[in-house]
Structures are given as structure tokens and as C-alpha cells.
Scaffold this motif. Structure first.
Motif, PDB file in Angstrom:
ATOM      1  N   GLU A  77      26.116  31.194 -22.919  1.00  0.00           N
ATOM      2  CA  GLU A  77      25.703  32.531 -23.331  1.00  0.00           C
ATOM      3  C   GLU A  77      25.669  33.459 -22.115  1.00  0.00           C
ATOM      4  O   GLU A  77      25.086  33.114 -21.088  1.00  0.00           O
ATOM      5  CB  GLU A  77      24.299  32.433 -23.929  1.00  0.00           C
ATOM      6  N   PRO A  78      26.295  34.637 -22.197  1.00  0.00           N
ATOM      7  CA  PRO A  78      26.169  35.590 -21.088  1.00  0.00           C
ATOM      8  C   PRO A  78      24.694  35.964 -20.895  1.00  0.00           C
ATOM      9  O   PRO A  78      23.954  36.081 -21.872  1.00  0.00           O
ATOM     10  CB  PRO A  78      26.965  36.803 -21.570  1.00  0.00           C
ATOM     11  N   GLU A  79      24.281  36.096 -19.647  1.00  0.00           N
ATOM     12  CA  GLU A  79      22.892  36.463 -19.358  1.00  0.00           C
ATOM     13  C   GLU A  79      22.865  37.575 -18.319  1.00  0.00           C
ATOM     14  O   GLU A  79      23.532  37.484 -17.295  1.00  0.00           O
ATOM     15  CB  GLU A  79      22.116  35.262 -18.808  1.00  0.00           C
ATOM     16  N   LYS A  80      22.058  38.582 -18.592  1.00  0.00           N
ATOM     17  CA  LYS A  80      21.891  39.674 -17.634  1.00  0.00           C
ATOM     18  C   LYS A  80      20.907  39.311 -16.532  1.00  0.00           C
ATOM     19  O   LYS A  80      20.987  39.836 -15.433  1.00  0.00           O
ATOM     20  CB  LYS A  80      21.411  40.940 -18.344  1.00  0.00           C
ATOM     21  N   ASN A  81      19.952  38.427 -16.828  1.00  0.00           N
ATOM     22  CA  ASN A  81      18.896  38.107 -15.870  1.00  0.00           C
ATOM     23  C   ASN A  81      18.783  36.609 -15.648  1.00  0.00           C
ATOM     24  O   ASN A  81      17.729  36.020 -15.848  1.00  0.00           O
ATOM     25  CB  ASN A  81      17.560  38.673 -16.356  1.00  0.00           C
ATOM     26  N   ALA A  82      19.850  35.995 -15.200  1.00  0.00           N
ATOM     27  CA  ALA A  82      19.855  34.569 -14.881  1.00  0.00           C
ATOM     28  C   ALA A  82      19.419  34.386 -13.421  1.00  0.00           C
ATOM     29  O   ALA A  82      19.198  35.366 -12.709  1.00  0.00           O
ATOM     30  CB  ALA A  82      21.253  34.000 -15.089  1.00  0.00           C
ATOM     31  N   GLN A  83      19.295  33.140 -13.010  1.00  0.00           N
ATOM     32  CA  GLN A  83      19.014  32.833 -11.617  1.00  0.00           C
ATOM     33  C   GLN A  83      20.190  32.074 -11.028  1.00  0.00           C
ATOM     34  O   GLN A  83      20.787  31.217 -11.687  1.00  0.00           O
ATOM     35  CB  GLN A  83      17.748  31.986 -11.487  1.00  0.00           C
ATOM     36  N   LEU A  84      20.530  32.383  -9.802  1.00  0.00           N
ATOM     37  CA  LEU A  84      21.603  31.703  -9.120  1.00  0.00           C
ATOM     38  C   LEU A  84      21.197  30.250  -8.898  1.00  0.00           C
ATOM     39  O   LEU A  84      20.175  29.979  -8.273  1.00  0.00           O
ATOM     40  CB  LEU A  84      21.891  32.382  -7.776  1.00  0.00           C
ATOM     41  N   PRO A  85      21.970  29.289  -9.435  1.00  0.00           N
ATOM     42  CA  PRO A  85      21.605  27.881  -9.266  1.00  0.00           C
ATOM     43  C   PRO A  85      21.853  27.392  -7.833  1.00  0.00           C
ATOM     44  O   PRO A  85      22.704  27.930  -7.116  1.00  0.00           O
ATOM     45  CB  PRO A  85      22.515  27.145 -10.261  1.00  0.00           C
TER      46      PRO A  85
END
Length: 136
Positions: A77-85
Motif C-alpha cells: 500500500e502506498p504510504e505518505k507517512n512511512a518510516q525508512l526501514p
């Protein structure tokens, strides 16, 4: 989506760190030490002009803020507020102050603001397409 659409492969991209995809979106050029890639809007006649597509290392990545692309066509799912793994790798590609990172498994790219990105930083996630999508 109309019956006249023929889908094959997809990757769409919108950049939360200073870029937006919308009707009539312009191509976005990412440059690095050894390559240049372009995020490009989909075809207007297929209703994909609000979606940007990014081809990288033989894969397409997608960010679709309007949910135009059927979700089963994307790995995630596209996410606007993800975290860089922690296991993501910097591609070296830049657009202004935005950096493009690749997930270790190749299933997503992450857009991060600034060259000094580190795991846990806010990022925008663009999932990989199951297969490239095109319309005729």
C-alpha cells in the motif's frame, strides 16, 4: 475503471517531500552519480494522470494518492507517512533535497527529505507493481 482499460504493469510515485502528483503532473527527474531516472504521470485518457510511475532497476514503483490503481496490482500500500526501514539502501538518486532509497527486498522505494537520512526517518513509500501496468 472503464472496460476500455487494459492493465499490464504499474508503478506510481508521488513525493511527499516537495512533489505532488495531480492532473497534468509533470515528469520528475531523479539524478545520481551513474544514472538518471524519471517519475512520469500516467496517461490522461486512461485516468492515470494523477499517478506517477517510476522505473528503477527493471521494476516499476507506484504512489497512487487517489487509489486509481487496483490494490491487487501492487505489492503493498502506498504510504505518505512511512518510516525508512533499517535495511533500506540509498540509491544515490536525488531530486532537490529529496533522496530515493530502495527496500532490501526490492518491494518498495522510499522518498526521504535530505541527504542525511537515517533509519526511522519519515518517508513516503511507493510499492512495487506486481507487473507493469499500461493502458491502450
Amino acid at each position: 475503471m472503464g472496460s476500455s482499460l487494459l492493465w499490464r504493469k504499474v508503478a506510481a510515485v508521488v513525493i511527499a517531500v516537495g512533489l505532488t502528483a495531480g492532473c497534468g503532473a509533470s515528469p520528475q527527474v531523479w539524478t545520481g552519480p551513474s544514472e538518471t531516472v524519471t517519475a512520469y504521470p500516467g496517461a490522461k485518457h486512461c485516468n492515470l494522470d494523477s499517478v506517477l510511475f517510476l522505473d528503477l532497476d527493471g521494476q516499476q514503483y507506484v504512489f497512487d494518492p487517489g487509489s486509481t490503481v487496483e490494490r491487487q496490482m501492487l505489492i503493498g500500500e502506498p504510504e505518505k507517512n512511512a518510516q525508512l526501514p533499517a535495511d533500506a539502501t540509498d540509491t544515490g538518486l536525488r531530486r532537490g533535497k529529496a533522496a530515493l532509497w530502495l527496500a532490501a527486498d526490492g518491494n518498495a522505494v522510499y522518498l526521504v527529505s535530505g541527504d542525511l537520512a537515517k533509519p526511522g526517518d519519515a518517508a513516503q513509500l511507493w510499492p512495487r507493481a506486481v507487473e507493469p501496468i499500461r493502458c491502450d
